[in-house]
Design an enzyme around this catalytic site. Sequence first.
Site, PDB file in Angstrom:
ATOM      1  N   LYS A  52       0.828  -1.064   0.018  1.00 47.42           N
ATOM      2  CA  LYS A  52      -0.076   0.090   0.043  1.00 47.42           C
ATOM      3  C   LYS A  52       1.034   1.504  -0.161  1.00 47.42           C
ATOM      4  O   LYS A  52       0.770   2.170  -0.838  1.00 47.42           O
ATOM      5  CB  LYS A  52      -0.822   0.061   1.018  1.00 47.42           C
ATOM      6  CG  LYS A  52      -2.271  -0.924   0.920  1.00 47.42           C
ATOM      7  CD  LYS A  52      -2.801  -1.216   2.391  1.00 47.42           C
ATOM      8  CE  LYS A  52      -3.955  -2.302   2.119  1.00 47.42           C
ATOM      9  NZ  LYS A  52      -4.722  -2.473   3.329  1.00 47.42           N
ATOM     10  N   GLN A  96      -4.342  -1.758   9.784  1.00 51.14           N
ATOM     11  CA  GLN A  96      -4.371  -2.881   9.175  1.00 51.14           C
ATOM     12  C   GLN A  96      -4.905  -4.184  10.055  1.00 51.14           C
ATOM     13  O   GLN A  96      -4.541  -4.191  11.050  1.00 51.14           O
ATOM     14  CB  GLN A  96      -2.889  -3.450   8.406  1.00 51.14           C
ATOM     15  CG  GLN A  96      -2.738  -4.553   7.793  1.00 51.14           C
ATOM     16  CD  GLN A  96      -3.501  -4.434   6.227  1.00 51.14           C
ATOM     17  OE1 GLN A  96      -3.796  -3.351   5.862  1.00 51.14           O
ATOM     18  NE2 GLN A  96      -4.232  -5.515   5.820  1.00 51.14           N
ATOM     19  N   ASP A 119     -10.873   2.915   4.515  1.00 48.12           N
ATOM     20  CA  ASP A 119     -11.198   1.620   4.518  1.00 48.12           C
ATOM     21  C   ASP A 119     -12.535   1.343   4.254  1.00 48.12           C
ATOM     22  O   ASP A 119     -13.047   0.233   3.890  1.00 48.12           O
ATOM     23  CB  ASP A 119     -10.386   0.739   5.595  1.00 48.12           C
ATOM     24  CG  ASP A 119      -9.228   0.288   5.432  1.00 48.12           C
ATOM     25  OD1 ASP A 119      -8.798  -0.347   4.119  1.00 48.12           O
ATOM     26  OD2 ASP A 119      -8.529  -0.088   6.338  1.00 48.12           O
TER      27      ASP A 119
HETATM   28  N1  GUN Z   1      -7.080  -7.016   6.067  1.00 49.30           N
HETATM   29  C1  GUN Z   1      -7.387  -7.343   5.059  1.00 49.30           C
HETATM   30  N2  GUN Z   1      -7.680  -6.719   4.109  1.00 49.30           N
HETATM   31  C2  GUN Z   1      -7.813  -5.439   4.778  1.00 49.30           C
HETATM   32  C3  GUN Z   1      -8.249  -3.997   4.338  1.00 49.30           C
HETATM   33  O1  GUN Z   1      -8.866  -3.763   3.123  1.00 49.30           O
HETATM   34  N3  GUN Z   1      -7.856  -3.029   4.876  1.00 49.30           N
HETATM   35  C4  GUN Z   1      -7.288  -3.379   6.299  1.00 49.30           C
HETATM   36  N4  GUN Z   1      -7.189  -2.176   6.972  1.00 49.30           N
HETATM   37  N5  GUN Z   1      -6.973  -4.392   6.680  1.00 49.30           N
HETATM   38  C5  GUN Z   1      -7.165  -5.519   5.876  1.00 49.30           C
END
Ligand code: GUN
Length: 291
Positions: A52, A96, A119
């Site tokens: 990311k 995350q 998110d």
């Molecule tokens: N864990 C798995 N997918 C995601 C996501 O799209 N965002 C976040 N913050 N954690 C995740």
Amino acid sequence: MKILDGKKISALIKEEISLEVKKIISNNGKRPHLSAILVGENGASQTYVNAKVKACEKVGFESTLIRLDNNITQEQLLEEINKININKNIDGLIVQLPLPESFDEDLITKSILPHKDVDGFHPLNIGNMVLNLPTFVSATPAGIIELLSRYNINTSGKHCVVLGRSNIVGTPMSILMSRKNNPGNATVTLAHSRTTNLKEICLSADILIVALGKANFITKDMIKPGACIIDVGITRVKSDFTKSGWKLVGDVNFKDVSEKCGYITPVPGGVGPMTIAMLLKNTLLASKSTF
Ligand code: GUN
């Protein structure tokens, strides 16, 4: 069978975003800024967060990665979130998931200001999504919708089966596919671990979206000929054929299913890159204070 190439489409989206950032900068605007918090040492999470941050660089965003020790307290994590909430220079914040067990994920998710929640996990943003109001839509389901759209897959009146009811993927996916939109307008079945006649349900799916986290679970005897298969799973399994001794596989047995389906997303290179592209799109929206 046609491959739905998430890597290619996400590269196009990143190109579009990067052009927009250049325009913003040339008009003396502010560079979009994403902040990511990673707690602990979960290997998969580290890989995702690094990807990311790298994607931010690629499109010209600023990014901040905050790595916190496994044994920080929930209070300390909330303090970190609050610092970012009040930092006017930061547009979007993600924490995350999954967090180590001692944390209350619902509380942490709720503590991010809704207008920085790129998110789309905050209850307010989920509510807006359900009501089809403008909001940040969670990146994985939004990425799947975008992929279906860019490949002109007809979903209207089709039977869409979503496997898995997680807050992040299965639940929002089922809502997006059923709503009055294109892609959308599908008749949706949300199946999960308590579903009894799973094979029969899968066999009736024109579009099958699999988000179970079970490697190679879907085989060709479970799919309708010509179906569109979206594989959200990603699991690392041992392999005798790679240098590292490991390979990534999805929830769908790709080789088996690809003989029979109409469309399929590969793993890797399908849904994963689309998730990152949509996170960037949400961050761009956040920087424009759209919601
Ligand atoms: N864990 C798995 N997918 C995601 C996501 O799209 N965002 C976040 N913050 N954690 C995740």
